[in-house]
Design an enzyme around this catalytic site. Structure first.
Site, PDB file in Angstrom:
ATOM      1  N   LYS A 119       0.809  -1.228   0.000  1.00 15.69           N
ATOM      2  CA  LYS A 119       0.000   0.000   0.000  1.00 15.69           C
ATOM      3  C   LYS A 119       0.845   1.283   0.000  1.00 15.69           C
ATOM      4  O   LYS A 119       0.464   2.271  -0.616  1.00 15.69           O
ATOM      5  CB  LYS A 119      -0.957   0.017   1.199  1.00 15.69           C
ATOM      6  CG  LYS A 119      -1.865  -1.204   1.299  1.00 15.69           C
ATOM      7  CD  LYS A 119      -2.716  -1.409   0.053  1.00 15.69           C
ATOM      8  CE  LYS A 119      -3.239  -2.837  -0.022  1.00 15.69           C
ATOM      9  NZ  LYS A 119      -3.617  -3.267  -1.360  1.00 15.69           N
ATOM     10  N   GLU A 173      -2.610   8.468   7.810  1.00 15.58           N
ATOM     11  CA  GLU A 173      -3.374   9.281   6.862  1.00 15.58           C
ATOM     12  C   GLU A 173      -4.361  10.156   7.611  1.00 15.58           C
ATOM     13  O   GLU A 173      -4.804   9.803   8.698  1.00 15.58           O
ATOM     14  CB  GLU A 173      -4.181   8.382   5.920  1.00 15.58           C
ATOM     15  CG  GLU A 173      -3.374   7.785   4.802  1.00 15.58           C
ATOM     16  CD  GLU A 173      -4.202   6.907   3.882  1.00 15.58           C
ATOM     17  OE1 GLU A 173      -5.400   6.673   4.155  1.00 15.58           O
ATOM     18  OE2 GLU A 173      -3.637   6.456   2.889  1.00 15.58           O
ATOM     19  N   HIS A 190     -16.267  -4.111   5.704  1.00 16.61           N
ATOM     20  CA  HIS A 190     -15.493  -4.213   4.467  1.00 16.61           C
ATOM     21  C   HIS A 190     -15.991  -5.288   3.518  1.00 16.61           C
ATOM     22  O   HIS A 190     -15.348  -5.627   2.535  1.00 16.61           O
ATOM     23  CB  HIS A 190     -14.000  -4.362   4.761  1.00 16.61           C
ATOM     24  CG  HIS A 190     -13.518  -3.310   5.703  1.00 16.61           C
ATOM     25  ND1 HIS A 190     -13.469  -1.979   5.354  1.00 16.61           N
ATOM     26  CD2 HIS A 190     -13.160  -3.365   7.009  1.00 16.61           C
ATOM     27  CE1 HIS A 190     -13.072  -1.266   6.390  1.00 16.61           C
ATOM     28  NE2 HIS A 190     -12.889  -2.083   7.416  1.00 16.61           N
ATOM     29  N   ARG A 204      -7.790  -7.594 -10.082  1.00 11.81           N
ATOM     30  CA  ARG A 204      -8.559  -8.790 -10.391  1.00 11.81           C
ATOM     31  C   ARG A 204      -9.934  -8.401 -10.925  1.00 11.81           C
ATOM     32  O   ARG A 204     -10.320  -7.230 -10.872  1.00 11.81           O
ATOM     33  CB  ARG A 204      -8.779  -9.609  -9.112  1.00 11.81           C
ATOM     34  CG  ARG A 204      -9.514  -8.788  -8.054  1.00 11.81           C
ATOM     35  CD  ARG A 204     -10.118  -9.593  -6.931  1.00 11.81           C
ATOM     36  NE  ARG A 204     -11.053  -8.776  -6.189  1.00 11.81           N
ATOM     37  CZ  ARG A 204     -10.765  -7.938  -5.221  1.00 11.81           C
ATOM     38  NH1 ARG A 204      -9.508  -7.772  -4.853  1.00 11.81           N
ATOM     39  NH2 ARG A 204     -11.705  -7.234  -4.630  1.00 11.81           N
TER      40      ARG A 204
HETATM   41  C1  MV4 Z   1      -9.737   5.178   5.008  1.00  8.58           C
HETATM   42  C2  MV4 Z   1     -10.945   5.662   5.580  1.00  8.58           C
HETATM   43  C3  MV4 Z   1     -10.956   6.950   6.037  1.00  8.58           C
HETATM   44  N1  MV4 Z   1      -9.852   7.721   5.962  1.00  8.58           N
HETATM   45  N2  MV4 Z   1      -8.672   6.003   4.939  1.00  8.58           N
HETATM   46  C4  MV4 Z   1     -11.168   0.693   4.315  1.00  8.58           C
HETATM   47  C5  MV4 Z   1     -10.595  -0.283   3.367  1.00  8.58           C
HETATM   48  C6  MV4 Z   1      -9.206   0.118   3.241  1.00  8.58           C
HETATM   49  N3  MV4 Z   1      -8.674  -0.255   1.984  1.00  8.58           N
HETATM   50  C7  MV4 Z   1      -9.219   1.586   3.420  1.00  8.58           C
HETATM   51  N4  MV4 Z   1     -10.420   1.876   4.122  1.00  8.58           N
HETATM   52  C8  MV4 Z   1     -10.664   3.107   4.592  1.00  8.58           C
HETATM   53  N5  MV4 Z   1      -9.616   3.949   4.532  1.00  8.58           N
HETATM   54  C9  MV4 Z   1      -8.758   7.229   5.420  1.00  8.58           C
HETATM   55  N6  MV4 Z   1      -7.678   8.005   5.353  1.00  8.58           N
HETATM   56  C10 MV4 Z   1     -12.040   4.814   5.607  1.00  8.58           C
HETATM   57  C11 MV4 Z   1     -11.901   3.538   5.116  1.00  8.58           C
HETATM   58  C12 MV4 Z   1     -13.080   2.739   5.167  1.00  8.58           C
HETATM   59  C13 MV4 Z   1     -13.688   2.271   3.998  1.00  8.58           C
HETATM   60  C14 MV4 Z   1     -13.189   2.539   2.738  1.00  8.58           C
HETATM   61  C15 MV4 Z   1     -13.792   2.038   1.616  1.00  8.58           C
HETATM   62  C16 MV4 Z   1     -14.931   1.273   1.730  1.00  8.58           C
HETATM   63  C17 MV4 Z   1     -15.452   0.992   2.948  1.00  8.58           C
HETATM   64  C18 MV4 Z   1     -14.843   1.490   4.102  1.00  8.58           C
HETATM   65  C19 MV4 Z   1     -15.391   1.206   5.341  1.00  8.58           C
HETATM   66  C20 MV4 Z   1     -14.796   1.680   6.468  1.00  8.58           C
HETATM   67  C21 MV4 Z   1     -13.630   2.433   6.384  1.00  8.58           C
END
Ligand code: MV4
Length: 498
Positions: A117, A200, A235, A292
Site C-alpha cells: 500500500k 493518513e 469491508h 482482479r
Molecule cells: C480510510 C478511511 C478513512 N480515511 N482512509 C477501508 C478499506 C481500506 N482499503 C481503506 N479503508 C478506509 N480507509 C482514510 N484516510 C475509511 C476507510 C473505510 C472504507 C473505505 C472504503 C470502503 C469501505 C470502508 C469502510 C470503512 C472504512
C-alpha cells in the site's frame, strides 16, 4: 498466444460466470473442485474437471502446486483465477508464467506492486493521482508527531501490507498516538509479517467509489465508469450500484482520467479496479487498486453492454483492446444485491445446511449469478455468498423498484439468508435519496431484527419451514415422504409482499 483451454481456479458463481464466457467464445474449460464441491454447478458445466481433495482452502483453491499440476495435467494453457483465493497472489501469477501457463490478469510484478500500500500510494502520488494527505516514514526531517500536526486529527493508522480494512486504527488526539502506533505495529507484524505502517488524514464519512478499467498488453487503457460501493458491512460489500448519485459529468471525467493514469503508470494489463474515496466536499483520493475481476463487475456490464470476462480472455491472448473511450456509454442504472447465507438478526452469523427450495424472480433486465441450486449444500468452508441478484432499470428509481420486486419474489429456504435485510436497505429513506456513505449500515442498522420489518405471513412461513426441517432431522426418510405434501410443492409463486 492463442488460448485453447482455460482452467478456472475458483468455485461458485464466479467459476460459473467464467466458464460461460469461455463457452460463448468456444474455448474448453477445466474446473477444479474440493471434496465438498464435487456436485457443484461449475464442475457440471466445465468440459473437464479435476479434484483438489481436502476442502480447506489451503489444501484446495489456495494450493498453488495442486492447481498448477491440474493445469498441466489437463493441457490448459491459461488459468483464470476469478476473485478471492489466488487472484491477487503474485507468487501464483509467477508460478503460472514459469510453467508456461497464461495467468488471466496483470503481471506478477504489477500485482506485487499494488499489494504494497505504501509503494502503491507513492507511485500514484508521483503520477499526479490525488492521494490522502499522510505520512509514510519517507518524509525527511519530519517526525510522526510533526506529521500529525500537519495532517490534523483524527488520523488513521494503516498497515502497509493490510488492505480491505485490516489493521486500521483511528487516533483522535495526540494522547493515544504513540501507544496506538506501537500496537498497530505489533498487530501488523503478527497478521501480515510486515510491520510497516502509514498514517493518513481520517475521512469521517467517505463514499467508496471505484472505476473499472480494461487495459490491453499494448498500452491501451479505457475505463468503464464507476461503481458506488458504499453500502458495506465490515469491508464486505452488500449492495453496489452504478452510476453513483454523487457524481456528475465533470467529476466522472476527472476520476476516470485519474483511473486511466493510475493503470498506465504501473503498466497495467487486463481488467482492474481503481478504488477511490470521495469526501463530502467531493474531493476524491486514490485508495487502492484491485488487480482482479471483482464480484460487482456485472453492474458495469449491464450499463455498458461490455462483457468484461470475455475481454479479459481476449486481452490475455494478446489481442488489442478495440474499445474507444468516447464510444463507451453508460446507460441506465444497475443495482446488485449480494445474497448471503447469514442471519442479520443474529450478528450476521453464517448459516449452513441444504438449500431446500429455490424460486427465482425472472424477467426483463434481471440477472442472477450463482453457483448453487436447489439441493446444494452450503458448507462452512467458503464465502457464504449464495448468489448475486442484479437488476437494470432506466434510472435509479426504476432499478430500485425492480430490485424490491425481485427480492420480494426471491424464495430460498433451508438456510437463513439476508434477503429481508436487503429489502430493508432498499426501503430505507436514505437509500431512496442516495444519501449513503461507508457507515450507512452501521448508522441505520446497528441492531436489526427481521421481525421489525417483515409482515406476519413471512414469519409464519419461516415457522412452518422450521417445523418442516425439524421433522426431517427427527425422522430420517421423512423428507422424501413429505415432499409432495409440503406447502412449497403446491404453493406456486408465493408473494411475500401481497
Ligand atoms: C480510510 C478511511 C478513512 N480515511 N482512509 C477501508 C478499506 C481500506 N482499503 C481503506 N479503508 C478506509 N480507509 C482514510 N484516510 C475509511 C476507510 C473505510 C472504507 C473505505 C472504503 C470502503 C469501505 C470502508 C469502510 C470503512 C472504512
Amino acid at each position: 498466444m492463442e488460448i485453447t483451454k482455460v482452467l478456472v481456479a475458483n468455485r461458485g458463481e464466479i467459476a460459473v460466470r467464467i466458464i460461460r464466457a469461455c463457452q460463448e467464445m468456444g474455448i474448453p474449460t477445466v474446473a477444479v473442485y474440493s471434496d465438498v464441491d464435487k456436485s457443484c454447478l461449475h464442475v457440471e458445466m466445465a468440459e473437464e474437471s479435476l479434484p483438489l481433495g481436502d476442502p480447506t482452502p489451503a489444501q484446495s483453491y489456495l494450493n498453488i502446486p495442486k492447481i498448477i499440476d491440474a493445469a498441466k495435467k489437463s493441457g490448459a494453457n491459461a488459468v483464470h483465477p476469478g476473485y478471492g483465493f489466488l487472484s491477487e497472489n503474485a507468487k501464483f501469477a509467477k508460478a503460472c508464467a514459469d510453467a508456461g501457463i497464461k495467468f488471466i490478469g496483470p503481471t506478477a510484478e504489477v500485482i506485487e506492486g499494488m499489494g504494497d500500500k505504501i509503494a502503491a500510494k507513492r507511485t500514484m502520488r508521483m503520477a499526479g493521482v490525488p492521494v490522502i494527505p499522510g505520512f509514510t516514514g519517507e518524509e525527511k526531517n519530519e517526525t510522526i508527531e510533526e506529521a500529525c500536526q500537519r495532517i490534523g486529527f483524527p488520523v488513521l493508522i494503516k498497515a502497509s501490507a493490510g488492505g480491505g480494512g485490516k489493521g486500521m486504527k483511528v487516533v483522535t488526539s495526540p494522547d493515544g498516538l504513540s501507544e496506538a502506533i506501537a500496537s498497530a505495529r505489533r498487530e501488523a507484524k503478527s497478521s501480515f509479517g510486515n510491520d510497516e505502517l502509514l498514517l493518513e488524514k481520517y475521512l469521517s464519512k467517505p463514499r467508496h467509489i471505484e472505476f473499472q478499467i480494461l487495459a490491453d498488453e499494448h498500452g491501451h487503457v479505457v475505463h468503464l465508469f464507476e461503481r458506488e460501493c458504499s453500502i458495506q458491512r465490515r469491508h464486505q460489500k452488500v449492495i453496489e450500484e452504478t452510476p453513483s448519485v454523487a457524481m456528475d459529468a465533470e467529476l466522472r471525467k476527472k476520476m476516470g482520467d485519474a483511473a486511466i493514469m493510475a493503470a498506465k503508470t504501473v503498466g497495467y494489463s487486463n481488467a482492474g479496479t481503481v478504488e477511490f474515496m470521495l469526501d463530502a466536499d467531493r474531493n476524491f483520493y486514490f485508495l487502492e487498486m484491485n488487480t482482479r475481476l471483482q464480484v460487482e463487475h456485472a453492474i458495469t456490464e449491464m450499463t455498458t453492454g461490455i462483457d468484461i470476462v470475455k475481454w479479459q480472455i481476449k486481452i490475455a491472448s494478446g489481442e488489442p483492446l478495440t474499445l474507444e473511450q468516447d464510444k463507451i456509454i453508460q446507460r441506465g442504472h444497475a443495482i446488485e444485491c449480494r445474497i448471503y447465507a447469514e442471519d442479520p438478526g443474529k450478528g450476521f452469523m453464517p448459516s449452513t445446511g441444504t438449500l431446500k427450495t429455490v424460486e427465482l424472480p425472472t424477467g426483463i433486465n434481471i440477472r442472477h449469478d450463482t453457483g448453487i441450486s436447489q439441493g446444494s449444500q452450503i458448507s462452512p468452508f467458503y464465502d457464504p455468498m449464495l448468489a448475486k441478484l442484479i437488476v437494470y432499470g432506466e434510472d435509479r428509481k426504476d432499478a430500485s423498484r425492480k430490485m424490491e420486486w425481485a427480492l420480494s419474489n426471491y424464495i430460498a429456504l433451508g438456510v437463513t439468508t439476508n434477503i429481508p435485510f436487503l429489502r430493508a436497505i432498499i426501503h430505507h429513506p436514505s437509500f431512496a435519496t442516495g444519501d449513503i456513505d461507508t457507515h450507512f449500515i452501521e448508522t441505520y442498522f446497528k441492531s436489526w431484527s427481521s421481525a421489525e420489518v417483515l409482515p406476519p405471513e413471512v414469519l409464519i412461513a419461516a415457522a412452518i419451514d422450521d417445523l418442516r426441517h425439524s421433522a426431517v432431522v427427527d425422522e430420517p426418510g421423512a423428507e422424501a415422504a413429505q415432499e409432495n405434501h409440503s406447502p412449497w410443492a403446491h404453493a406456486g409463486r408465493w408473494r411475500i409482499d401481497s
